[in-house]
Motif scaffolding. Sequence first.
Motif, PDB file in Angstrom:
ATOM      1  N   GLN A   1      96.011 -75.325 -79.236  1.00 19.37           N
ATOM      2  CA  GLN A   1      94.646 -75.393 -79.722  1.00 19.37           C
ATOM      3  C   GLN A   1      93.781 -76.180 -78.746  1.00 19.37           C
ATOM      4  O   GLN A   1      94.262 -77.070 -78.048  1.00 19.37           O
ATOM      5  CB  GLN A   1      94.607 -76.057 -81.105  1.00 19.37           C
ATOM      6  N   LYS A   2      92.508 -75.849 -78.718  1.00 22.05           N
ATOM      7  CA  LYS A   2      91.572 -76.573 -77.876  1.00 22.05           C
ATOM      8  C   LYS A   2      91.254 -77.921 -78.500  1.00 22.05           C
ATOM      9  O   LYS A   2      90.974 -78.014 -79.691  1.00 22.05           O
ATOM     10  CB  LYS A   2      90.285 -75.764 -77.699  1.00 22.05           C
ATOM     11  N   ARG A   3      91.292 -78.964 -77.675  1.00 21.70           N
ATOM     12  CA  ARG A   3      91.012 -80.303 -78.167  1.00 21.70           C
ATOM     13  C   ARG A   3      89.519 -80.595 -78.058  1.00 21.70           C
ATOM     14  O   ARG A   3      88.873 -80.197 -77.088  1.00 21.70           O
ATOM     15  CB  ARG A   3      91.798 -81.346 -77.376  1.00 21.70           C
ATOM     16  N   PRO A   4      88.976 -81.304 -79.023  1.00 21.19           N
ATOM     17  CA  PRO A   4      87.554 -81.660 -78.924  1.00 21.19           C
ATOM     18  C   PRO A   4      87.324 -82.678 -77.814  1.00 21.19           C
ATOM     19  O   PRO A   4      88.248 -83.368 -77.369  1.00 21.19           O
ATOM     20  CB  PRO A   4      87.257 -82.265 -80.300  1.00 21.19           C
ATOM     21  N   ALA A   5      86.105 -82.772 -77.373  1.00 20.47           N
ATOM     22  CA  ALA A   5      85.764 -83.727 -76.316  1.00 20.47           C
ATOM     23  C   ALA A   5      85.919 -85.153 -76.837  1.00 20.47           C
ATOM     24  O   ALA A   5      85.672 -85.429 -78.018  1.00 20.47           O
ATOM     25  CB  ALA A   5      84.333 -83.500 -75.843  1.00 20.47           C
ATOM     26  N   PRO A   6      86.347 -86.094 -75.986  1.00 14.44           N
ATOM     27  CA  PRO A   6      86.513 -87.474 -76.448  1.00 14.44           C
ATOM     28  C   PRO A   6      85.170 -88.131 -76.734  1.00 14.44           C
ATOM     29  O   PRO A   6      84.129 -87.735 -76.205  1.00 14.44           O
ATOM     30  CB  PRO A   6      87.215 -88.152 -75.266  1.00 14.44           C
ATOM     31  N   THR A   7      85.208 -89.146 -77.568  1.00 17.52           N
ATOM     32  CA  THR A   7      84.001 -89.900 -77.881  1.00 17.52           C
ATOM     33  C   THR A   7      83.592 -90.739 -76.679  1.00 17.52           C
ATOM     34  O   THR A   7      84.411 -91.447 -76.095  1.00 17.52           O
ATOM     35  CB  THR A   7      84.237 -90.809 -79.094  1.00 17.52           C
ATOM     36  N   SER A   8      82.325 -90.652 -76.299  1.00 18.94           N
ATOM     37  CA  SER A   8      81.824 -91.356 -75.127  1.00 18.94           C
ATOM     38  C   SER A   8      81.070 -92.613 -75.548  1.00 18.94           C
ATOM     39  O   SER A   8      80.336 -92.605 -76.544  1.00 18.94           O
ATOM     40  CB  SER A   8      80.904 -90.442 -74.316  1.00 18.94           C
ATOM     41  N   HIS A   9      81.277 -93.693 -74.786  1.00 15.96           N
ATOM     42  CA  HIS A   9      80.583 -94.952 -75.037  1.00 15.96           C
ATOM     43  C   HIS A   9      80.042 -95.479 -73.712  1.00 15.96           C
ATOM     44  O   HIS A   9      80.699 -95.364 -72.674  1.00 15.96           O
ATOM     45  CB  HIS A   9      81.516 -95.988 -75.666  1.00 15.96           C
ATOM     46  N   LYS A  10      78.868 -96.073 -73.755  1.00 13.86           N
ATOM     47  CA  LYS A  10      78.218 -96.590 -72.559  1.00 13.86           C
ATOM     48  C   LYS A  10      77.914 -98.072 -72.749  1.00 13.86           C
ATOM     49  O   LYS A  10      77.400 -98.483 -73.790  1.00 13.86           O
ATOM     50  CB  LYS A  10      76.931 -95.817 -72.275  1.00 13.86           C
ATOM     51  N   ALA A  11      78.239 -98.862 -71.730  1.00 10.63           N
ATOM     52  CA  ALA A  11      77.987-100.299 -71.760  1.00 10.63           C
ATOM     53  C   ALA A  11      77.029-100.662 -70.637  1.00 10.63           C
ATOM     54  O   ALA A  11      77.232-100.272 -69.487  1.00 10.63           O
ATOM     55  CB  ALA A  11      79.291-101.080 -71.613  1.00 10.63           C
ATOM     56  N   THR A  12      75.985-101.405 -70.967  1.00 14.33           N
ATOM     57  CA  THR A  12      75.006-101.865 -69.981  1.00 14.33           C
ATOM     58  C   THR A  12      74.987-103.381 -69.850  1.00 14.33           C
ATOM     59  O   THR A  12      74.195-103.919 -69.081  1.00 14.33           O
ATOM     60  CB  THR A  12      73.600-101.379 -70.372  1.00 14.33           C
ATOM     61  N   ALA A  13      75.847-104.065 -70.588  1.00 13.31           N
ATOM     62  CA  ALA A  13      75.923-105.526 -70.547  1.00 13.31           C
ATOM     63  C   ALA A  13      77.277-105.940 -71.110  1.00 13.31           C
ATOM     64  O   ALA A  13      77.963-105.145 -71.771  1.00 13.31           O
ATOM     65  CB  ALA A  13      74.781-106.158 -71.349  1.00 13.31           C
ATOM     66  N   PRO A  14      77.691-107.176 -70.874  1.00 12.28           N
ATOM     67  CA  PRO A  14      78.969-107.631 -71.439  1.00 12.28           C
ATOM     68  C   PRO A  14      78.943-107.649 -72.966  1.00 12.28           C
ATOM     69  O   PRO A  14      77.886-107.705 -73.599  1.00 12.28           O
ATOM     70  CB  PRO A  14      79.118-109.049 -70.863  1.00 12.28           C
ATOM     71  N   ASN A  15      80.137-107.579 -73.540  1.00 13.37           N
ATOM     72  CA  ASN A  15      80.340-107.667 -74.987  1.00 13.37           C
ATOM     73  C   ASN A  15      79.615-106.555 -75.753  1.00 13.37           C
ATOM     74  O   ASN A  15      79.053-106.780 -76.823  1.00 13.37           O
ATOM     75  CB  ASN A  15      79.901-109.040 -75.508  1.00 13.37           C
TER      76      ASN A  15
END
Length: 267
Positions: A42-56
């Motif tokens: 089966q085709k797997r869905p795309a992974p969840t993307s997260h973006k960080a622009t600063a620490p923590n």
Amino acid sequence: MQNVTLRQASNHGVLRAKCYIWRENPQYPNQVHHRGRSRVQQKRPAPTSHKATAPNQVWSWDITYCSANVRGLYYYLYMIMDVFSRKIVGWEVHDRECGELAAQLLQRTVMREQCFKKPIILHSDNGAPMKSVTLKAKMEELCITGSHSRPRVSNDNPYSESLFRTMKYCPRWPSEGFKCLQAARDWVNGFVDWYNEKHCHSRIGFVTPSQRHRSQDEAILRNRQEVYALAKSKNPHRWSGEVRKWEYVKEVELNPDSPDIECERAA
């Protein structure tokens, strides 16, 4: 079956071959379609993307085995890393893995970083401690959003995996195993101090994770660029082209949406 002989003329003689043609028979299955008891891919869905622009903002954590000098005995290293700065913000070594120990480490890390009630994303794989009820309750208490890798996909948590590879390929890594739990803790403590304070990370402009975590990297890279430009102006014959650009990395993505963007290695 029907026997057919093919003759093909050539400059060096006559090539003869025999081929067999299968007659259409309903007892032979269609070789194009899936057959057997194996599960259909089966085709797997795309992974969840997260973006960080600063620490923590985005943390990645995982658990890895640390072998003891007794066959079959392992210690378990819990490690939390900030994706933006690559700093190891929390770690502990225990003789077992469970969600309760992970929850305690997470709370101590949040208090140490003074980011209580801040919207942090905590990414991990699908291990039992990562999905335990105790850890989920602690994350809700600390206002932390959980994120997990796709099932049976090993490269959705690249930062932690790459960090563990850097650690275990270190020349000082005890290949014969640790003598006791305290020895493992002492060794990891020394590695974390080196990694955070002395290791110049290639993916963040060859500054240390602690410098980037304290927001000192932008000034360091700017000063480094000025030094290179001054050196070229004094001795231009030493450079065949432009000087190296020490660019500040403004944002870091975990599992970016675009397939053309390769996930940055963590260590």
